[in-house]
Design a protein around this motif. Structure first.
Motif, PDB file in Angstrom:
ATOM      1  N   VAL A   7       0.858  -1.187   0.000  1.00 12.79           N
ATOM      2  CA  VAL A   7       0.000   0.000   0.000  1.00 12.79           C
ATOM      3  C   VAL A   7       0.891   1.233   0.000  1.00 12.79           C
ATOM      4  CG1 VAL A   7      -1.838   1.253   1.182  1.00 12.79           C
ATOM      5  CG2 VAL A   7      -1.775  -1.260   1.253  1.00 12.79           C
ATOM      6  N   VAL A   8       0.708   2.086  -0.997  1.00  9.47           N
ATOM      7  CA  VAL A   8       1.572   3.255  -1.189  1.00  9.47           C
ATOM      8  C   VAL A   8       0.726   4.519  -1.180  1.00  9.47           C
ATOM      9  CG1 VAL A   8       3.241   4.375  -2.695  1.00  9.47           C
ATOM     10  CG2 VAL A   8       3.161   1.871  -2.571  1.00  9.47           C
ATOM     11  N   LEU A   9       1.097   5.463  -0.344  1.00  9.87           N
ATOM     12  CA  LEU A   9       0.468   6.785  -0.353  1.00  9.87           C
ATOM     13  C   LEU A   9       1.329   7.717  -1.190  1.00  9.87           C
ATOM     14  CD1 LEU A   9      -1.592   8.902   0.583  1.00  9.87           C
ATOM     15  CD2 LEU A   9      -0.134   9.285   2.586  1.00  9.87           C
ATOM     16  N   GLN A  10       0.745   8.242  -2.250  1.00  5.95           N
ATOM     17  CA  GLN A  10       1.439   9.241  -3.062  1.00  5.95           C
ATOM     18  C   GLN A  10       1.214  10.629  -2.470  1.00  5.95           C
ATOM     19  OE1 GLN A  10       3.374   8.921  -5.704  1.00  5.95           O
ATOM     20  NE2 GLN A  10       3.093   6.787  -6.316  1.00  5.95           N
ATOM     21  N   SER A  11       2.107  11.553  -2.765  1.00  7.18           N
ATOM     22  CA  SER A  11       2.005  12.905  -2.212  1.00  7.18           C
ATOM     23  C   SER A  11       1.111  13.814  -3.041  1.00  7.18           C
ATOM     24  CB  SER A  11       3.401  13.537  -2.092  1.00  7.18           C
ATOM     25  OG  SER A  11       3.984  13.703  -3.378  1.00  7.18           O
ATOM     26  N   PHE A  12       0.491  13.277  -4.100  1.00 10.04           N
ATOM     27  CA  PHE A  12      -0.396  14.106  -4.915  1.00 10.04           C
ATOM     28  C   PHE A  12      -1.853  13.704  -4.682  1.00 10.04           C
ATOM     29  CE2 PHE A  12       1.387  10.717  -7.627  1.00 10.04           C
ATOM     30  CZ  PHE A  12       0.236  10.019  -7.965  1.00 10.04           C
ATOM     31  N   VAL A  24      -0.460  11.517 -13.495  1.00 11.74           N
ATOM     32  CA  VAL A  24      -1.616  10.692 -13.870  1.00 11.74           C
ATOM     33  C   VAL A  24      -1.157   9.360 -14.457  1.00 11.74           C
ATOM     34  CG1 VAL A  24      -3.716  10.585 -15.259  1.00 11.74           C
ATOM     35  CG2 VAL A  24      -2.976  12.775 -14.287  1.00 11.74           C
ATOM     36  N   MET A  25      -0.202   9.415 -15.373  1.00 12.59           N
ATOM     37  CA  MET A  25       0.270   8.185 -16.019  1.00 12.59           C
ATOM     38  C   MET A  25       1.011   7.299 -15.029  1.00 12.59           C
ATOM     39  SD  MET A  25       1.353   9.387 -19.881  1.00 12.59           S
ATOM     40  CE  MET A  25       2.415  10.740 -19.359  1.00 12.59           C
ATOM     41  N   LEU A  26       1.725   7.904 -14.077  1.00 10.34           N
ATOM     42  CA  LEU A  26       2.414   7.108 -13.074  1.00 10.34           C
ATOM     43  C   LEU A  26       1.404   6.347 -12.215  1.00 10.34           C
ATOM     44  CD1 LEU A  26       4.925   6.222 -11.548  1.00 10.34           C
ATOM     45  CD2 LEU A  26       4.758   8.312 -10.182  1.00 10.34           C
ATOM     46  N   ALA A  27       0.354   7.027 -11.768  1.00  9.73           N
ATOM     47  CA  ALA A  27      -0.670   6.362 -10.966  1.00  9.73           C
ATOM     48  C   ALA A  27      -1.302   5.206 -11.746  1.00  9.73           C
ATOM     49  CB  ALA A  27      -1.733   7.369 -10.539  1.00  9.73           C
ATOM     50  N   GLN A  28      -1.599   5.437 -13.008  1.00  9.10           N
ATOM     51  CA  GLN A  28      -2.198   4.379 -13.832  1.00  9.10           C
ATOM     52  C   GLN A  28      -1.241   3.195 -13.977  1.00  9.10           C
ATOM     53  OE1 GLN A  28      -2.970   6.632 -17.390  1.00  9.10           O
ATOM     54  NE2 GLN A  28      -4.980   7.351 -16.686  1.00  9.10           N
ATOM     55  N   ALA A  29       0.033   3.490 -14.186  1.00 12.57           N
ATOM     56  CA  ALA A  29       1.014   2.426 -14.395  1.00 12.57           C
ATOM     57  C   ALA A  29       1.219   1.599 -13.132  1.00 12.57           C
ATOM     58  CB  ALA A  29       2.337   3.030 -14.856  1.00 12.57           C
ATOM     59  N   ILE A  30       1.206   2.232 -11.973  1.00 12.73           N
ATOM     60  CA  ILE A  30       1.379   1.504 -10.717  1.00 12.73           C
ATOM     61  C   ILE A  30       0.160   0.629 -10.448  1.00 12.73           C
ATOM     62  CG2 ILE A  30       1.562   1.770  -8.212  1.00 12.73           C
ATOM     63  CD1 ILE A  30       3.225   4.321  -8.795  1.00 12.73           C
ATOM     64  N   ARG A  31      -1.023   1.198 -10.606  1.00  5.15           N
ATOM     65  CA  ARG A  31      -2.243   0.420 -10.373  1.00  5.15           C
ATOM     66  C   ARG A  31      -2.363  -0.752 -11.326  1.00  5.15           C
ATOM     67  NH1 ARG A  31      -5.601   5.952  -9.281  1.00  5.15           N
ATOM     68  NH2 ARG A  31      -5.621   5.834  -6.999  1.00  5.15           N
ATOM     69  N   ALA A  32      -1.841  -0.596 -12.533  1.00  5.12           N
ATOM     70  CA  ALA A  32      -1.929  -1.666 -13.521  1.00  5.12           C
ATOM     71  C   ALA A  32      -1.081  -2.873 -13.139  1.00  5.12           C
ATOM     72  CB  ALA A  32      -1.506  -1.152 -14.890  1.00  5.12           C
ATOM     73  N   GLN A  33      -0.157  -2.714 -12.198  1.00  2.00           N
ATOM     74  CA  GLN A  33       0.708  -3.830 -11.806  1.00  2.00           C
ATOM     75  C   GLN A  33      -0.060  -4.911 -11.065  1.00  2.00           C
ATOM     76  OE1 GLN A  33       3.980  -4.163 -12.853  1.00  2.00           O
ATOM     77  NE2 GLN A  33       3.253  -2.439 -14.072  1.00  2.00           N
ATOM     78  N   GLU A  37      -1.458  -1.246  -4.066  1.00  2.62           N
ATOM     79  CA  GLU A  37      -2.611  -0.375  -3.872  1.00  2.62           C
ATOM     80  C   GLU A  37      -2.106   1.046  -3.716  1.00  2.62           C
ATOM     81  OE1 GLU A  37      -6.316   0.517  -0.776  1.00  2.62           O
ATOM     82  OE2 GLU A  37      -5.046  -1.254  -0.496  1.00  2.62           O
ATOM     83  N   LEU A  38      -2.593   1.942  -4.564  1.00  2.00           N
ATOM     84  CA  LEU A  38      -2.118   3.327  -4.550  1.00  2.00           C
ATOM     85  C   LEU A  38      -3.186   4.228  -3.942  1.00  2.00           C
ATOM     86  CD1 LEU A  38      -0.072   5.176  -7.172  1.00  2.00           C
ATOM     87  CD2 LEU A  38      -2.219   6.201  -6.440  1.00  2.00           C
ATOM     88  N   LEU A  39      -2.791   4.978  -2.932  1.00  2.00           N
ATOM     89  CA  LEU A  39      -3.659   5.969  -2.302  1.00  2.00           C
ATOM     90  C   LEU A  39      -3.205   7.348  -2.731  1.00  2.00           C
ATOM     91  CD1 LEU A  39      -3.642   4.591   1.365  1.00  2.00           C
ATOM     92  CD2 LEU A  39      -5.256   4.024  -0.476  1.00  2.00           C
ATOM     93  N   THR A  40      -4.146   8.209  -3.096  1.00  2.00           N
ATOM     94  CA  THR A  40      -3.796   9.599  -3.383  1.00  2.00           C
ATOM     95  C   THR A  40      -3.925  10.419  -2.110  1.00  2.00           C
ATOM     96  OG1 THR A  40      -6.063   9.932  -4.177  1.00  2.00           O
ATOM     97  CG2 THR A  40      -4.355   9.524  -5.833  1.00  2.00           C
ATOM     98  N   ALA A 321       6.273  -1.119 -13.090  1.00  2.00           N
ATOM     99  CA  ALA A 321       6.885  -2.277 -12.425  1.00  2.00           C
ATOM    100  C   ALA A 321       8.112  -1.849 -11.620  1.00  2.00           C
ATOM    101  CB  ALA A 321       7.259  -3.328 -13.462  1.00  2.00           C
ATOM    102  N   GLU A 322       8.912  -0.947 -12.164  1.00  2.00           N
ATOM    103  CA  GLU A 322      10.117  -0.507 -11.464  1.00  2.00           C
ATOM    104  C   GLU A 322       9.764   0.293 -10.205  1.00  2.00           C
ATOM    105  OE1 GLU A 322      12.198   1.542 -14.526  1.00  2.00           O
ATOM    106  OE2 GLU A 322      12.800  -0.299 -15.555  1.00  2.00           O
ATOM    107  N   HIS A 323       8.673   1.034 -10.240  1.00  2.00           N
ATOM    108  CA  HIS A 323       8.256   1.760  -9.039  1.00  2.00           C
ATOM    109  C   HIS A 323       7.821   0.792  -7.943  1.00  2.00           C
ATOM    110  CE1 HIS A 323       8.402   5.614 -11.190  1.00  2.00           C
ATOM    111  NE2 HIS A 323       8.272   6.173 -10.009  1.00  2.00           N
ATOM    112  N   VAL A 324       7.038  -0.205  -8.307  1.00  2.00           N
ATOM    113  CA  VAL A 324       6.614  -1.173  -7.292  1.00  2.00           C
ATOM    114  C   VAL A 324       7.840  -1.879  -6.702  1.00  2.00           C
ATOM    115  CG1 VAL A 324       5.278  -3.274  -6.863  1.00  2.00           C
ATOM    116  CG2 VAL A 324       4.337  -1.472  -8.317  1.00  2.00           C
TER     117      VAL A 324
END
Length: 351
Positions: A7-12, A24-33, A37-40, A321-324
């Motif tokens: 579970v990752v909280l982003q700062s945006f 926006v694209m980063l959030a989509q790419a992380i969730r697609a993995q 779980e990405l929290l804004t 994938a690299e972010h996860v």
């Protein structure tokens, strides 16, 4: 940790129409993995929800405000967040977008940003040449391209002799220097500038420099995707004359739209040229001058780039994938440090 979703909280916050497309694209790419779980960001989420990693992009946003009172409230909330991160040993991952702190911050803001720096477990650099503090843990994840983002947005026919600039307009981006250098070009050249100035004074300065030259078109304000694509694709050459350039989303946006760019010469931009193709990334040393613009226009006219820039190293599937992977590494590093600290305390108090 490897057996469950991280579970990752982003700062945006939740993206809006004006949100940086990279976010926006980063959030989509992380969730697609699928395994993250990405929290804004909201203050309620940051201070009350459970999360494994806090990923911060531009930390100064957390300590700034439109009014002194709003800034003070944010700074108090940031202090609470820092305490929570430290007490719960939640690892902080920071993407290093900029090398320097923003201008004009006060002592309190500088102190809080310094605390974030000390709590940072892992840094993500957008290119391998980013300088880091001694001993810092880091991983390089290249900035993804914008091809998918602009897919379907109508493009303009290229106008011979047209120079284009788009994006936020700040003093360090040297748009005033671009206008001054352009005015010495032959009459068949034209310049189109679009973007939101950081201050009314800057907008007035640029307007005054452009006065009396009908070849210069100024469009001040937030650019829609359609407006940005129109400026970029109508240009024979996109010019981004920043006085300081280390990571440039504007450069990647232009390349994603198959437009050559003229940018300052430095190690990072030379590496980018080697990656995507030298003909797509033209560079100049020192100050931007009329002679530099003239030479660059002649070069793209006489030897235009062919095909498309090679952006294969910047696909968003790999970026996600690299972010996860980076988040899981940060959790492991934080765990190892926690065990080391506990062991050191046991040794200290053993008799």
């Amino acid at each position: 940790m490897t057996d469950r979703r991280i579970v990752v909280l982003q700062s945006f916050p939740e993206p809006r129409a004006t949100t940086n497309p990279y976010i926006v694209m980063l959030a989509q790419a992380i969730r697609a993995q699928g395994d993250a779980e990405l929290l804004t960001f909201s203050w309620r989420t940051a201070l009350t929800r459970r999360y494994d990693v806090f990923h911060i992009h531009w930390p100064e946003i957390l300590v700034e405000g439109r009014t002194p009172l709003r800034a003070l409230v944010r700074q108090l909330l940031t202090t609470l967040l820092l305490v929570r991160l430290a007490v719960l040993r939640i690892p902080v991952v920071r993407t290093v977008h900029n090398l320097e702190l923003p201008e004009g911050i006060n002592r309190r803001q500088r102190f809080l940003l310094g605390r974030f720096a000390r709590l940072t477990t892992l840094r993500i650099t957008l290119n391998p040449l980013t300088p880091l503090p001694e001993g810092a843990e880091a991983v390089t994840i290249l900035h993804g391209h914008y091809r998918g983002w602009f897919e379907g947005v109508p493009r303009r026919s290229t106008v011979p002799g047209r120079l284009g600039y788009f994006g936020l307009i700040r003093r360090y981006k040297n748009v005033e220097g671009l206008v001054a250098a352009f005015r010495g070009l032959p009459r068949d050249a034209s310049l189109q500038i679009g973007g939101r100035p950081s201050t009314p004074e800057l907008a007035a300065d640029i307007t005054a420099l452009a006065a009396g030259d009908d070849r210069i078109s100024l469009s001040f304000g937030f650019l829609t995707d359609e407006e940005l694509v129109a400026i970029a694709t109508a240009a024979q050459l996109v010019v981004l004359p920043y006085r300081e350039m280390h990571n440039s989303g504007g450069t990647l946006a232009a390349l994603s739209l198959d437009r050559p760019v003229l940018i300052p010469d430095n190690d990072v931009n030379r590496a980018l040229a080697a990656e995507v193709g030298e003909a797509w990334v033209r560079r100049y040393p020192g100050e931007l001058t009329t002679e530099v613009l003239l030479h660059a226009l002649e070069a793209v006219r006489d030897d235009p780039p062919t095909g498309r820039p090679d952006l294969s190293a910047r696909e968003w599937t790999a970026v996600g994938a690299e972010h996860v992977g980076a988040y899981r590494r940060a959790v492991q590093l934080a765990g190892a440090r926690s065990h080391a600290t506990a062991a050191a305390q046991r040794r200290r108090y053993s008799w």
